[in-house]
Design a protein around this motif. Structure first.
Motif, short mmCIF file in Angstrom:
data_model
loop_
_atom_site.label_atom_id
_atom_site.label_comp_id
_atom_site.label_asym_id
_atom_site.label_seq_id
_atom_site.Cartn_x
_atom_site.Cartn_y
_atom_site.Cartn_z
N LEU A 86 5.65 0.31 9.99
CA LEU A 86 3.78 0.88 9.70
C LEU A 86 4.26 2.22 8.85
O LEU A 86 3.41 2.89 8.08
N ASP A 87 4.81 2.66 9.60
CA ASP A 87 4.98 4.47 9.07
C ASP A 87 5.77 4.71 7.36
O ASP A 87 4.84 5.09 7.37
N VAL A 90 2.24 3.70 5.73
CA VAL A 90 1.54 5.11 6.04
C VAL A 90 1.10 6.54 4.82
O VAL A 90 0.69 6.69 4.31
N THR A 100 -5.73 7.54 6.74
CA THR A 100 -5.44 6.46 7.91
C THR A 100 -5.60 7.27 9.11
O THR A 100 -5.89 8.36 9.32
N ILE A 103 -2.25 6.30 13.85
CA ILE A 103 -1.51 4.89 15.17
C ILE A 103 -2.10 4.83 16.24
O ILE A 103 -1.65 5.96 17.19
N ARG A 112 1.82 -1.17 17.09
CA ARG A 112 1.56 -0.25 16.69
C ARG A 112 0.20 -0.88 15.01
O ARG A 112 0.81 -1.42 14.59
N THR A 114 -3.29 0.75 12.76
CA THR A 114 -3.59 1.98 12.31
C THR A 114 -4.85 1.81 11.09
O THR A 114 -4.61 0.39 10.41
N TYR A 127 -1.25 -3.46 10.66
CA TYR A 127 -0.43 -4.23 11.50
C TYR A 127 0.66 -4.74 11.71
O TYR A 127 1.35 -5.23 10.41
N GLU A 128 1.90 -3.46 12.81
CA GLU A 128 3.07 -3.67 12.21
C GLU A 128 4.29 -4.81 13.37
O GLU A 128 3.64 -5.09 14.04
#
Length: 129
Positions: A86-87, A90, A100, A103, A112, A114, A127-128
């Motif tokens: 996810l990082d 983003v 975004t 989170i 996690r 966003t 969606y992670e």
């Protein structure tokens, strides 16, 4: 009982075809499966694949009506994409000037996620997994 085999596709109508085509293919990285201009409807139809699977149809129509589309609006809530990191996702969106939300953590799964929006403010989620 109805025996559904799976989700076939999601159809998205956009206001600016070239802008949305760029967003979904160049920023989100979806692959073009097919593209056709339907002159009788003055409409483009772009078939897109997510990770090799045909799943999204992007349409253009002359002057489509607007509808509410925040994640908590009545109706279809959002379209969610699974990501491994996810990082990194983003960061990629930020580098392409896509804003975004902060989170969040899913209280049920601990995963996690966003939200962000496409060029027409359609709510999208990462969606992670």
């Amino acid at each position: 009982m109805l025996q559904l085999a799976g989700l076939h596709h999601v159809a998205v109508i956009c206001s600016d075809y070239e802008r949305s085509k760029h967003f979904y293919t160049q920023i989100l990285g979806l692959t073009v499966v097919g593209e056709v201009f339907r002159a009788e409807r003055q409409s483009y139809k772009l078939d897109l694949a997510v990770n090799g699977h045909y799943q999204i149809e992007l349409f253009s129509f002359p002057d489509p009506p607007r509808r509410p589309s925040r994640p908590e609006a009545l109706g279809l809530r959002h379209l969610a994409f699974a990501v491994a990191d996810l990082d990194a996702a983003v960061l990629h969106l930020t580098e392409h000037n896509v804003i975004t939300e902060p989170i969040r953590v899913d209280a049920q799964t601990g995963r996690r996620f966003t939200f962000f929006a496409d060029p027409d403010e359609l709510p999208l989620e990462l969606y992670e997994e």
